[in-house]
Design a protein around this motif. Structure first.
Motif, short mmCIF file in Angstrom:
data_model
loop_
_atom_site.label_atom_id
_atom_site.label_comp_id
_atom_site.label_asym_id
_atom_site.label_seq_id
_atom_site.Cartn_x
_atom_site.Cartn_y
_atom_site.Cartn_z
N GLN A 182 0.83 -1.21 0.00
CA GLN A 182 0.00 0.00 0.00
C GLN A 182 0.86 1.26 0.00
N GLN A 183 1.94 1.27 0.76
CA GLN A 183 2.84 2.44 0.75
C GLN A 183 3.45 2.62 -0.64
N SER A 184 3.78 1.52 -1.28
CA SER A 184 4.32 1.58 -2.65
C SER A 184 3.30 2.16 -3.60
N ARG A 185 2.08 1.67 -3.48
CA ARG A 185 1.02 2.18 -4.36
C ARG A 185 0.78 3.66 -4.10
N ASP A 186 0.76 4.06 -2.84
CA ASP A 186 0.55 5.47 -2.51
C ASP A 186 1.64 6.35 -3.13
N TYR A 187 2.88 5.87 -3.11
CA TYR A 187 3.98 6.61 -3.73
C TYR A 187 3.68 6.80 -5.23
N CYS A 188 3.32 5.71 -5.90
CA CYS A 188 3.03 5.80 -7.34
C CYS A 188 1.89 6.79 -7.60
N LEU A 189 0.83 6.69 -6.81
CA LEU A 189 -0.32 7.58 -7.01
C LEU A 189 0.07 9.05 -6.83
N GLN A 190 0.98 9.32 -5.89
CA GLN A 190 1.45 10.70 -5.70
C GLN A 190 2.18 11.21 -6.94
N LYS A 191 2.74 10.29 -7.72
CA LYS A 191 3.46 10.66 -8.94
C LYS A 191 2.57 10.59 -10.18
N ARG A 192 1.24 10.55 -9.97
CA ARG A 192 0.27 10.45 -11.07
C ARG A 192 0.47 9.18 -11.88
N ALA A 193 0.82 8.08 -11.18
CA ALA A 193 1.03 6.78 -11.80
C ALA A 193 0.37 5.74 -10.89
N ASP A 194 0.67 4.47 -11.12
CA ASP A 194 0.19 3.40 -10.23
C ASP A 194 1.17 2.25 -10.32
N LEU A 195 1.01 1.28 -9.44
CA LEU A 195 1.85 0.10 -9.55
C LEU A 195 1.66 -0.52 -10.92
N ILE A 196 2.70 -1.15 -11.44
CA ILE A 196 2.68 -1.69 -12.80
C ILE A 196 1.58 -2.73 -12.99
N ILE A 197 0.92 -2.64 -14.12
CA ILE A 197 -0.01 -3.65 -14.59
C ILE A 197 0.72 -4.38 -15.71
N VAL A 198 1.06 -5.63 -15.47
CA VAL A 198 1.84 -6.39 -16.44
C VAL A 198 0.86 -7.00 -17.45
N ASN A 199 0.78 -6.38 -18.62
CA ASN A 199 -0.14 -6.90 -19.63
C ASN A 199 0.55 -7.16 -20.97
N SER A 200 1.87 -7.38 -20.91
CA SER A 200 2.59 -7.78 -22.11
C SER A 200 3.85 -8.54 -21.70
N LYS A 201 4.35 -9.33 -22.61
CA LYS A 201 5.59 -10.08 -22.35
C LYS A 201 6.75 -9.11 -22.13
N GLU A 202 6.72 -7.96 -22.84
CA GLU A 202 7.78 -6.96 -22.69
C GLU A 202 7.80 -6.40 -21.27
N GLU A 203 6.62 -6.16 -20.71
CA GLU A 203 6.57 -5.65 -19.34
C GLU A 203 7.03 -6.72 -18.35
N GLN A 204 6.67 -7.97 -18.59
CA GLN A 204 7.13 -9.04 -17.71
C GLN A 204 8.66 -9.14 -17.78
N THR A 205 9.22 -9.02 -18.97
CA THR A 205 10.68 -9.04 -19.13
C THR A 205 11.31 -7.86 -18.38
N LEU A 206 10.67 -6.69 -18.46
CA LEU A 206 11.17 -5.52 -17.73
C LEU A 206 11.26 -5.80 -16.24
N THR A 207 10.24 -6.42 -15.66
CA THR A 207 10.23 -6.67 -14.22
C THR A 207 11.32 -7.66 -13.80
N ARG A 208 11.80 -8.45 -14.73
CA ARG A 208 12.79 -9.48 -14.41
C ARG A 208 14.22 -8.95 -14.43
N GLN A 209 14.42 -7.68 -14.76
CA GLN A 209 15.77 -7.12 -14.87
C GLN A 209 16.40 -6.79 -13.53
N TRP A 210 15.61 -6.78 -12.46
CA TRP A 210 16.13 -6.47 -11.13
C TRP A 210 16.07 -7.72 -10.28
#
Length: 174
Positions: free
Chosen positions: A70-98
């Motif tokens: 929830q704190q993570s989500r609140d941070y994203c919302l303060q930045k006019r964003a939200d936690l990632i919604i993984v809806n493509s293979k490219e986004e899933q690959t992005l999350t695996r880089q860390w």
């Protein structure tokens, strides 16, 4: 003769008024389009300067510190964003880089077993790890995370109170 000239004058005046109205309407449309493009450009500049990563129409921010889901989500919302919604293979690959376990915008807090993204859409395509989600040890594990980064199917359900790094997503308008 004067009546004919007056009739022609009025007809021409009517045609010119129609053209003027059309030009005014086109001007309004162009001003709205300009304002929309300016907002897109402003967003692009802002997120680029904040060290967000751009990929396929969205900007992504990967945190370096840890917070609850929830704190993570609140941070994203303060930045006019939200936690990632993984809806493509490219986004899933992005999350695996860390290599840290990382919060994503997935939860079943509303109804146990019914996983939804932070925007309310149901989970359709998933990358759950083997035997996940499982609420391991009868714990409340209502938030989604990425872990075991060497595997494509690496999502895990975890207690929302655990502290993790996170990834925000800011979708840019099309």
């Amino acid at each position: 003769m004067a009546a004919l000239q007056l009739e022609l004058f009025n007809k021409e005046r009517g045609e010119l008024k129609e053209q003027l109205d059309l030009c005014a309407s086109q001007q309004t449309s162009l001003l709205e389009e300009r304002d929309e493009l300016k907002k897109k450009l402003d967003d692009f500049i802002y997120y680029s300067q904040q060290q967000w990563v751009y990929l396929g129409g969205s900007f992504y921010y990967i945190s370096s510190n840890k917070r609850t889901w929830q704190q993570s989500r609140d941070y994203c919302l303060q930045k006019r964003a939200d936690l990632i919604i993984v809806n493509s293979k490219e986004e899933q690959t992005l999350t695996r880089q860390w290599q840290d376990n990382m919060w994503i915008g997935l939860t079943d807090r509303e109804k146990e077993g019914t996983w939804k993204w932070v925007d309310g859409t149901p989970l359709i395509t998933s990358y759950w790890g083997i035997n996940e989600p499982n609420s391991f040890g009868n714990r409340e594990e209502d938030c989604g995370e990425v872990r075991l980064h060497k595997f494509e199917n690496n999502w895990n359900d975890e207690s929302c109170d655990v502290q993790r790094v996170w990834i925000c997503e800011k979708k840019l308008p099309q």
